[in-house]
Design an enzyme around this catalytic site. Structure first.
Site, PDB file in Angstrom:
ATOM      1  N   ASP A 138     -16.593  -9.997   4.321  1.00  0.00           N
ATOM      2  CA  ASP A 138     -16.951  -8.600   4.115  1.00  0.00           C
ATOM      3  C   ASP A 138     -16.795  -7.885   5.447  1.00  0.00           C
ATOM      4  O   ASP A 138     -16.826  -8.523   6.512  1.00  0.00           O
ATOM      5  CB  ASP A 138     -18.380  -8.459   3.591  1.00  0.00           C
ATOM      6  CG  ASP A 138     -18.610  -7.136   2.864  1.00  0.00           C
ATOM      7  OD1 ASP A 138     -17.662  -6.317   2.806  1.00  0.00           O
ATOM      8  OD2 ASP A 138     -19.725  -6.920   2.354  1.00  0.00           O
ATOM      9  N   GLU A 168       0.832  -1.211   0.000  1.00  0.00           N
ATOM     10  CA  GLU A 168       0.000   0.000   0.000  1.00  0.00           C
ATOM     11  C   GLU A 168       0.862   1.255   0.000  1.00  0.00           C
ATOM     12  O   GLU A 168       0.543   2.247  -0.664  1.00  0.00           O
ATOM     13  CB  GLU A 168      -0.929  -0.027   1.214  1.00  0.00           C
ATOM     14  CG  GLU A 168      -2.035   1.017   1.179  1.00  0.00           C
ATOM     15  CD  GLU A 168      -1.599   2.372   1.734  1.00  0.00           C
ATOM     16  OE1 GLU A 168      -2.174   3.402   1.314  1.00  0.00           O
ATOM     17  OE2 GLU A 168      -0.686   2.391   2.589  1.00  0.00           O
ATOM     18  N   TRP A 169       1.978   1.222   0.742  1.00  0.00           N
ATOM     19  CA  TRP A 169       2.891   2.370   0.748  1.00  0.00           C
ATOM     20  C   TRP A 169       3.453   2.617  -0.650  1.00  0.00           C
ATOM     21  O   TRP A 169       3.491   3.756  -1.125  1.00  0.00           O
ATOM     22  CB  TRP A 169       4.046   2.131   1.721  1.00  0.00           C
ATOM     23  CG  TRP A 169       5.134   3.146   1.563  1.00  0.00           C
ATOM     24  CD1 TRP A 169       5.152   4.421   2.063  1.00  0.00           C
ATOM     25  CD2 TRP A 169       6.342   2.991   0.794  1.00  0.00           C
ATOM     26  NE1 TRP A 169       6.301   5.068   1.657  1.00  0.00           N
ATOM     27  CE2 TRP A 169       7.045   4.222   0.876  1.00  0.00           C
ATOM     28  CE3 TRP A 169       6.891   1.942   0.058  1.00  0.00           C
ATOM     29  CZ2 TRP A 169       8.280   4.415   0.256  1.00  0.00           C
ATOM     30  CZ3 TRP A 169       8.112   2.136  -0.573  1.00  0.00           C
ATOM     31  CH2 TRP A 169       8.796   3.357  -0.471  1.00  0.00           C
ATOM     32  N   CYS A 181       6.241 -14.142  -5.410  1.00  0.00           N
ATOM     33  CA  CYS A 181       6.775 -15.160  -4.503  1.00  0.00           C
ATOM     34  C   CYS A 181       7.672 -16.032  -5.376  1.00  0.00           C
ATOM     35  O   CYS A 181       8.504 -15.510  -6.105  1.00  0.00           O
ATOM     36  CB  CYS A 181       5.653 -15.920  -3.801  1.00  0.00           C
ATOM     37  SG  CYS A 181       4.279 -16.414  -4.869  1.00  0.00           S
ATOM     38  N   SER A 182       7.535 -17.340  -5.324  1.00  0.00           N
ATOM     39  CA  SER A 182       8.313 -18.185  -6.239  1.00  0.00           C
ATOM     40  C   SER A 182       7.565 -18.374  -7.555  1.00  0.00           C
ATOM     41  O   SER A 182       8.036 -17.984  -8.620  1.00  0.00           O
ATOM     42  CB  SER A 182       8.612 -19.541  -5.595  1.00  0.00           C
ATOM     43  OG  SER A 182       9.512 -19.404  -4.514  1.00  0.00           O
ATOM     44  N   GLY A 192       4.268 -17.304  -8.014  1.00  0.00           N
ATOM     45  CA  GLY A 192       3.247 -16.292  -8.234  1.00  0.00           C
ATOM     46  C   GLY A 192       1.847 -16.862  -8.236  1.00  0.00           C
ATOM     47  O   GLY A 192       0.933 -16.307  -8.846  1.00  0.00           O
ATOM     48  N   LYS A 195     -10.414  -7.304  14.930  1.00  0.00           N
ATOM     49  CA  LYS A 195     -10.832  -7.732  16.273  1.00  0.00           C
ATOM     50  C   LYS A 195      -9.615  -7.891  17.174  1.00  0.00           C
ATOM     51  O   LYS A 195      -9.408  -8.934  17.786  1.00  0.00           O
ATOM     52  CB  LYS A 195     -11.600  -9.055  16.181  1.00  0.00           C
ATOM     53  CG  LYS A 195     -12.813  -9.020  15.275  1.00  0.00           C
ATOM     54  CD  LYS A 195     -13.891  -8.076  15.796  1.00  0.00           C
ATOM     55  CE  LYS A 195     -15.123  -8.076  14.902  1.00  0.00           C
ATOM     56  NZ  LYS A 195     -16.139  -7.102  15.358  1.00  0.00           N
TER      57      LYS A 195
END
Length: 282
Positions: free
Chosen positions: A263, A179-180, A193-194, A196, A245
């Site tokens: 959701d 997100e950054w 990853c390896s 994908g 939570k």
């Protein structure tokens, strides 16, 4: 780029045609038989870049073939995934959103050149553990060095392969990095990853769920419709529960219905976003 003058293909499952069955980026297995379902080269959605002029098994060493067979066997057993990873075909990737690409591991510095020049990638998020990189014989130092030379930010958020609990625990930090990078807006983010097919899609789906105003099923379907794969939905639900939570009196996640946290309310999404953003730099 001497090696990147290679074959590339762009495809989606939606317009699959029989005459293109011999062009393959992934192999899926029919429930009843081992049908080799090939994905065509000429469709929009998934781009598969081959690292050799003539990709195939002819020049693949026995050791490399054994590694692929062992890896795909483990993926089927531990993830119940019908998909296979073919390391010998080179890096493959899918444009999921304008800012987000999901794919397999870059195998050499030339792959970084390709991502920069062809896809305007400015960030790479690597979810592999050190042992994954060693298993495939990747020279990570040379890849990171090329990233620096091209001005690409290389980030690592390791998660254990084929392990939903590890993915669940690492999702918040991985999504925080993703997100950054998106918020910086300097170019596309390449998440891998390896193969994908598990961790990278999982992180990307969680990002879309938490930050793109989608429910989990919409985010999941959006990604897998473009890149056929089998990320663990339960890991994403579990990470969502952990963030929303975060109190000592919460009921155990395992006791909740199977569709719990598919959701979330607006206030829960805002809370999750705040907690994920707070993980930047950790």
């Amino acid at each position: 780029m001497s090696v990147i003058g290679s074959k590339s293909c762009i495809f989606s499952v939606a317009r699959y045609t029989r005459e293109n069955e011999k062009s393959s980026c992934f192999t899926s297995i029919n429930k009843k038989s081992s049908l080799d379902l090939r994905f065509p080269r000429n469709l929009a959605g998934v781009s598969c870049k081959f690292s050799g002029e003539n990709p195939g098994t002819n020049g693949v060493s026995l050791s490399s073939k054994n590694k692929m067979e062992d890896y795909n066997t483990a993926m089927k057993r531990l993830m119940r995934s019908p998909y296979e990873y073919h390391h010998d075909l080179g890096m493959n990737y899918t444009l999921i959103r304008d800012e987000l690409i999901v794919g397999s591991q870059p195998q050499k510095p030339e792959d970084i050149d390709h991502l920069k020049q062809e896809q305007n990638v400015a960030y790479i998020l690597n979810l592999q553990q050190d042992k994954d990189i060693e298993y495939w014989g990747i020279d990570l130092d040379s890849i990171v060095r090329r990233c620096k030379e091209l001005g690409i930010r290389h980030m690592r958020r390791p998660a254990k392969d084929f392990d939903p609990l590890s993915l669940r625990s690492q999702l918040p930090k991985a999504v925080s990095s993703l997100e950054w990078a998106v918020s910086e807006g300097k170019g596309r983010v390449y998440v891998h990853c390896s193969a994908g097919l598990g961790r990278a899609p999982g992180v990307s789906i969680a990002y879309m769920y938490w930050f793109c105003d989608m429910n989990l099923n919409t985010a999941y379907d959006t990604l897998v419709s473009k890149r056929p794969c089998g990320p663990n939905k339960g890991a994403i639900r579990g990470a969502t529960y952990d963030l929303a939570k975060n109190d000592p009196w919460k009921e155990p996640f395992e006791s909740l219905p199977e569709n719990a946290f598919e959701d979330i309310a607006d206030w829960e999404r805002k809370l999750i976003q705040e907690r994920v953003r707070a993980l930047r730099g950790t």
